[in-house]
Scaffold this motif. Structure first.
Motif, short mmCIF file in Angstrom:
data_model
loop_
_atom_site.label_atom_id
_atom_site.label_comp_id
_atom_site.label_asym_id
_atom_site.label_seq_id
_atom_site.Cartn_x
_atom_site.Cartn_y
_atom_site.Cartn_z
N ARG A 123 32.38 38.58 39.66
CA ARG A 123 31.10 38.21 39.05
C ARG A 123 30.98 36.69 38.93
O ARG A 123 29.89 36.13 39.11
CB ARG A 123 30.95 38.87 37.68
CG ARG A 123 29.60 38.64 37.03
CD ARG A 123 28.46 39.02 37.95
NE ARG A 123 27.16 38.76 37.35
CZ ARG A 123 26.04 38.57 38.03
NH1 ARG A 123 26.06 38.60 39.35
NH2 ARG A 123 24.90 38.34 37.41
N CYS A 124 32.08 36.02 38.65
CA CYS A 124 32.07 34.55 38.61
C CYS A 124 31.68 33.98 39.97
O CYS A 124 30.91 33.01 40.07
CB CYS A 124 33.43 34.01 38.19
SG CYS A 124 33.82 34.21 36.43
N VAL A 125 32.19 34.59 41.03
CA VAL A 125 31.85 34.16 42.39
C VAL A 125 30.36 34.39 42.64
O VAL A 125 29.66 33.52 43.19
CB VAL A 125 32.70 34.89 43.44
CG1 VAL A 125 32.17 34.64 44.84
CG2 VAL A 125 34.16 34.46 43.34
N GLU A 126 29.85 35.56 42.24
CA GLU A 126 28.43 35.87 42.45
C GLU A 126 27.53 34.89 41.70
O GLU A 126 26.54 34.40 42.26
CB GLU A 126 28.14 37.30 41.98
CG GLU A 126 28.77 38.37 42.85
CD GLU A 126 28.72 39.75 42.19
OE1 GLU A 126 28.10 39.86 41.11
OE2 GLU A 126 29.28 40.70 42.76
N LEU A 127 27.88 34.60 40.46
CA LEU A 127 27.08 33.66 39.67
C LEU A 127 27.11 32.27 40.29
O LEU A 127 26.08 31.60 40.39
CB LEU A 127 27.60 33.60 38.23
CG LEU A 127 27.31 34.80 37.33
CD1 LEU A 127 28.06 34.68 36.02
CD2 LEU A 127 25.82 34.93 37.07
N ALA A 128 28.31 31.84 40.71
CA ALA A 128 28.43 30.52 41.32
C ALA A 128 27.65 30.46 42.63
O ALA A 128 27.02 29.44 42.95
CB ALA A 128 29.91 30.19 41.56
N VAL A 154 35.58 31.14 45.59
CA VAL A 154 36.75 31.90 45.14
C VAL A 154 37.74 30.98 44.44
O VAL A 154 38.30 31.32 43.38
CB VAL A 154 37.42 32.62 46.33
CG1 VAL A 154 38.78 33.17 45.93
CG2 VAL A 154 36.52 33.75 46.83
N LEU A 155 37.96 29.79 45.00
CA LEU A 155 38.85 28.82 44.36
C LEU A 155 38.32 28.43 42.99
O LEU A 155 39.08 28.32 42.01
CB LEU A 155 39.00 27.58 45.24
CG LEU A 155 39.75 27.76 46.57
CD1 LEU A 155 39.65 26.49 47.41
CD2 LEU A 155 41.21 28.12 46.32
N ALA A 156 37.00 28.23 42.89
CA ALA A 156 36.40 27.87 41.61
C ALA A 156 36.53 29.00 40.60
O ALA A 156 36.84 28.76 39.42
CB ALA A 156 34.93 27.51 41.81
N ALA A 157 36.31 30.24 41.03
CA ALA A 157 36.41 31.39 40.13
C ALA A 157 37.83 31.53 39.61
O ALA A 157 38.05 31.82 38.42
CB ALA A 157 35.98 32.67 40.85
N ASN A 158 38.82 31.32 40.49
CA ASN A 158 40.22 31.40 40.05
C ASN A 158 40.55 30.29 39.06
O ASN A 158 41.31 30.50 38.11
CB ASN A 158 41.15 31.32 41.26
CG ASN A 158 41.22 32.63 42.02
OD1 ASN A 158 41.15 33.69 41.43
ND2 ASN A 158 41.36 32.55 43.33
N MET A 159 39.95 29.11 39.26
CA MET A 159 40.16 28.02 38.31
C MET A 159 39.60 28.39 36.94
O MET A 159 40.24 28.17 35.91
CB MET A 159 39.49 26.74 38.81
CG MET A 159 39.61 25.57 37.84
SD MET A 159 38.51 24.18 38.23
CE MET A 159 36.90 24.87 37.80
N ILE A 160 38.39 28.97 36.92
CA ILE A 160 37.74 29.34 35.67
C ILE A 160 38.58 30.37 34.92
O ILE A 160 38.89 30.22 33.73
CB ILE A 160 36.34 29.89 35.93
CG1 ILE A 160 35.44 28.80 36.53
CG2 ILE A 160 35.72 30.43 34.64
CD1 ILE A 160 34.17 29.34 37.14
N LEU A 161 38.95 31.45 35.63
CA LEU A 161 39.73 32.51 34.97
C LEU A 161 41.11 32.00 34.56
O LEU A 161 41.63 32.40 33.52
CB LEU A 161 39.85 33.72 35.89
CG LEU A 161 38.58 34.55 36.06
CD1 LEU A 161 38.85 35.76 36.94
CD2 LEU A 161 38.03 35.01 34.72
N GLY A 162 41.68 31.13 35.36
CA GLY A 162 42.97 30.56 35.00
C GLY A 162 42.88 29.74 33.72
O GLY A 162 43.75 29.83 32.85
#
Length: 203
Positions: A123-128, A154-162
């Motif tokens: 969902r983070c990827v979809e929003l971004a 995908v890299l950005a979403a992983n950064m956010i969740l991390g």
């Protein structure tokens, strides 16, 4: 919380069920939690649980949908905005996580539900992607490389969740504002500059 039949009583029951789920995941992990245990902890009978949810996965699905709705509403403006405005948007995100820290810590932590983490990442990827499309549409002649965009998102979403997971696992040692500043700095400066070691020079 999603609207459900039963008015205030139904809403109260769903809150009790959610709270019971979070407590049990904290204690023993999502995989080991049963509907019977959730009902007993709430406390409601099993028939009441099944009146609202098909199983524990349907309960997590509803939690996920509510989380996504609140996240989407609080992200702030899209487009080429000032750094200060970006920080405000990210601060809202961390404030949201802070308000629901037990829920996020339970479902994203080591004892949580891998499905929830995977769906939140998606969902983070979809929003971004939606927000990136808005920016690109506003820039005349901006080119698009869908494959490259997907990798970056995908890299950005992983950064956010991390960042969220680290914050929760360490019991939120920094304020929401400090976390927002760190994320924006990392995103705008890049890995090496954010760590203070500068861009690697050719050997």
């Amino acid at each position: 919380m999603s609207h459900r039949k039963g008015g205030l009583q139904g809403e109260r029951t769903c809150k009790l069920i959610r709270r019971a789920l979070i407590e049990l995941v904290e204690e023993k992990g999502f995989a080991e939690v049963t509907v019977g245990e959730i009902a007993a902890r709430a406390p409601v009978n099993r028939a009441t649980f099944y009146r609202y949810y098909r199983d524990k996965y349907a309960l997590v699905e509803e939690i996920f949908q509510d989380v996504v709705s609140e996240l989407s509403a609080g992200l702030g403006p899209t487009g080429q905005v000032a750094t200060r405005e970006r920080i405000v948007g990210w601060e809202r995100l961390f404030e949201h996580v802070g308000r629901h820290h037990r829920l996020y810590a339970a479902l994203l932590g080591r004892r949580g539900d891998p499905w929830f983490a995977a769906r939140l990442r998606e969902r983070c990827v979809e929003l971004a992607r939606d927000r990136l499309r808005t920016v690109q549409d506003a820039i005349p002649g901006a080119g698009r490389d869908a494959e490259s965009d997907d990798l970056q998102l995908v890299l950005a979403a992983n950064m956010i969740l991390g960042a969220i997971t680290w914050w929760l696992e360490h019991h939120r040692p920094r304020s929401a504002h400090d976390m927002a500043e760190a994320v924006v700095r990392f995103a705008t400066q890049g890995y090496f500059d954010a760590l203070g070691i500068g861009t690697a020079q050719p050997g």
